[in-house]
Design an enzyme around this catalytic site. Structure first.
Site, short mmCIF file in Angstrom:
data_model
loop_
_atom_site.label_atom_id
_atom_site.label_comp_id
_atom_site.label_asym_id
_atom_site.label_seq_id
_atom_site.Cartn_x
_atom_site.Cartn_y
_atom_site.Cartn_z
N TYR A 180 0.85 -1.20 0.00
CA TYR A 180 0.00 0.00 0.00
C TYR A 180 0.88 1.24 0.00
O TYR A 180 2.03 1.20 0.45
CB TYR A 180 -0.93 0.01 1.22
CG TYR A 180 -0.21 0.11 2.55
CD1 TYR A 180 0.12 1.34 3.11
CD2 TYR A 180 0.12 -1.05 3.24
CE1 TYR A 180 0.78 1.43 4.32
CE2 TYR A 180 0.78 -0.97 4.47
CZ TYR A 180 1.10 0.26 5.00
OH TYR A 180 1.75 0.34 6.20
N HIS A 183 2.43 -6.38 4.92
CA HIS A 183 2.86 -6.83 6.25
C HIS A 183 1.70 -6.78 7.23
O HIS A 183 0.70 -6.07 7.03
CB HIS A 183 4.00 -5.96 6.78
CG HIS A 183 3.64 -4.51 6.89
ND1 HIS A 183 3.75 -3.64 5.83
CD2 HIS A 183 3.14 -3.77 7.94
CE1 HIS A 183 3.35 -2.42 6.21
NE2 HIS A 183 2.97 -2.49 7.47
#
Length: 610
Positions: A524, A548
């Site tokens: 992102y 993550h």
């Protein structure tokens, strides 16, 4: 391509506070039992040596007169001396070397000033008004004992001139024909330490940290003096001392900035960097003046008529001597104004801080920021641009967005602090940056809960185990988890969402385990609609983070762990926008038959205060 010849002179060095107590051990280590103690400040040394002292000589003199050496030499056969110990400044050390050269006896030097000559195989001896320098490995002390406590009572005036004497060794090492990477680094570190210590000692002569800095600087300068050839400055100082009787360290203090102004511009730029100044010669001149050192050769008793005789036919040397004789401030090599006085004034303003650490941090920050301004010749427009950048960064901060944390992340500062703070125990799970999207007090959910709450994405099951460093399970550990959705947004970035999503607080069971369902995290972009994004675009950087999961784990009696698990094979692992990826935290999220993913991981917590 660099090329050089480096010749080191081995000496055993004992450095610290109270190290004089080891003097007898060091003498006996050399196999000696009968000591000639040299110097006028040897009472404490005599107490330590006890019955090993069979003779003492306190009549040391500047510039090592041969007649003084001969008087001391008479004590050697008379007392059956098998070891020399010098305690004092450069004069005591010089006498010890002169005797070592004549007798072959080992010398243990205990310097009490910042002369630096104890680290060299060089001695300058005076006879018939002429000073002769010779170098011989046999002259070097076998052992040098630096005891910071012995310098605590050194008068401020002598501390200053002796420190500037040491600085001269380091300065000339940088433009010596024998210069090499080792002595260059010694020299720059020496200059930095001495320039930092001397102003403190002028105000607080018994400051142990400043005394340590100065003595370390002198040691490093002594290594330079003993390793590479010195230049014009030392040649002139030896001539003025040996032939005209000028005091040694004071002559160094007066001459140094004037010789610097006529020396290598490249070396002067490096020295300016070590001093945190724009111009090295004027910075040294101003430092010496501010600390009350003698400012001119005329103050030291040199006659103006002697200058042409000293310079000979060299008009350049004559110009240096005339300027030093008058005490004129050297012309700056760099036309930028010297900010040293301003910097020190600002740093001094923090002296009243109730927390010494606050004063230390702010002082170092100011020095580095002022150095940055000078080194880059910062314009007023650039300064205003930076102020505007920081203003807009602050204006974007809110309870759900921390643009300053984002700035810290993208400059690598967050990762640097994380490494310093949390990565000193190799057996714990590596930590990672907190990031700007953590929210205090996430909703508590039981193990097995679904954090995704029906959001679209690849289903994920995460099985977690919490243990100590011995592999024992840690029950009731508090585990906060948060992540982005499949489009790369956190819940705080989506005002249309009701309540926290993809974040929760869980607790480990009696066996240290817990599990939860969620969705596979995706890469992102960090928020790039503000000043941080502007900076990234201006430098050609992308804003993306590697995929993550975030974890914050705490348990009584253990260090809190803030970390992340990165999806192996995910994008941007090698160019994470906040430099947060660590190889040990890249883990497999294998797919199942139905396309869902799983991840299993054991977090290892170190012992702490809970």
């Amino acid at each position: 391509m660099e090329s050089f010849v480096y010749t080191g002179h081995a000496a055993r060095v004992i450095f610290g506070a109270g190290t004089l107590s080891r003097l007898r051990d060091e003498v006996e280590r050399l196999g000696a039992t009968r000591v000639l103690l040299l110097g006028g400040r040897g009472e404490r040394a005599a107490e330590v040596l006890g019955p090993l002292v069979v003779a003492r000589f306190s009549g040391v003199a500047m510039h090592t007169p041969v007649e003084v050496t001969e008087r001391a030499l008479e004590l050697v056969p008379a007392g059956g001396v098998d070891c020399l110990v010098s305690v004092g400044g450069g004069s005591a050390t010089g006498l010890g070397k002169a005797l070592a050269g004549r007798t072959g006896l080992p010398l243990v030097a205990v310097p009490t000033t910042y002369a630096g000559s104890e680290m060299t195989p060089i001695v300058g001896e005076t006879a018939d008004g002429k000073k002769t320098t010779r170098s011989d490995p046999a002259l070097a002390p076998k052992t040098v004992i630096y005891d910071v406590e012995l310098t605590l009572g050194l008068p401020v005036g002598l501390s200053v001139t002796s420190g500037l004497n040491a600085m001269a060794h380091a300065v000339e090492a940088l433009y010596s024909p024998d210069a090499n990477p080792a002595t260059d680094n010694f020299a720059l570190e020496s200059i930095t330490r001495l320039a930092r210590a001397l102003p403190v000692l002028a105000q607080r002569p018994d400051d142990p940290d400043a005394r340590t800095d100065a003595l370390l600087g002198a040691w490093l300068a002594g290594i330079c003096l003993g390793t590479v050839r010195m230049g014009l400055h030392h040649k002139l100082c030896h001539l003025l001392g040996g032939s005209y009787g000028l005091p040694h360290s004071e002559t160094h203090a007066v001459l140094l900035p004037h010789v610097m102004a006529a020396s290598s511009p490249t070396a002067m730029r490096r020295i300016a960097g070590a001093l945190g100044a724009t111009d090295a010669p004027t910075a040294v001149f101003d430092l010496a003046t501010r600390l009350g050192a003698p400012g001119s050769l005329v103050e030291l008793g040199l006659g103006e008529a002697d200058l042409p005789k000293i310079a000979g036919d060299d008009v350049g040397v004559l110009a240096i001597l005339e300027e030093a004789w008058r005490g004129d401030r050297p012309a700056a090599l760099d036309d930028r104004p010297d900010l040293t006085a301003l910097t020190e004034q600002v740093v001094a303003s923090f002296a009243g801080a109730s927390n010494p650490r606050t004063a230390e941090l702010l002082g170092d920050l100011v020095r580095r920021l002022h150095g940055f301004v000078v080194d880059n010749d910062l314009t007023e427009a650039e300064w205003l641009g930076a102020i505007d950048f920081l203003t807009r960064t602050g204006q974007l901060c809110s309870p759900t967005r921390q643009e300053f944390v984002l700035l810290s992340d993208t400059l690598g500062i967050s990762s640097a602090v994380d490494l310093l703070t949390n990565s000193r125990s190799p057996d714990t799970t590596p930590s990672a940056v907190l990031g700007p999207f953590y929210v205090e007090g996430p909703p508590a959910v039981p193990s097995g809960a679904n954090l995704a709450e029906g959001l679209p994405g690849v289903p994920l099951r995460a099985d977690v185990r919490i243990t100590d460093l011995d592999g024992r399970p840690i029950p009731d550990a508090v585990v906060d988890v948060w992540q982005s959705n499949q489009d790369g947004f956190y819940d705080v970035q989506l005002p249309e969402l009701e309540g926290p999503v993809l974040r929760a607080r869980l607790r480990s069971g009696a066996d240290g385990t817990l599990w939860f369902r969620s969705i596979l995290p995706s890469e992102y972009p960090i928020p790039d609609d503000g000043p941080v994004g502007q900076m990234l675009r201006a430098t050609g950087r992308h804003p993306y983070r590697a995929p993550h999961l975030h974890f914050m784990i705490s348990a009584p009696g253990h260090r809190k762990l803030i970390t992340q698990l990165f999806v192996a094979g995910g994008r941007y692992l090698d160019s994470d926008a906040v430099f947060g990826v660590k190889d040990e935290l890249i883990v497999e999220f294998p797919p199942g038959p139905d396309g869902s993913r799983t991840v299993e991981f054991t977090f290892r917590l170190g012992a702490g205060n809970g």
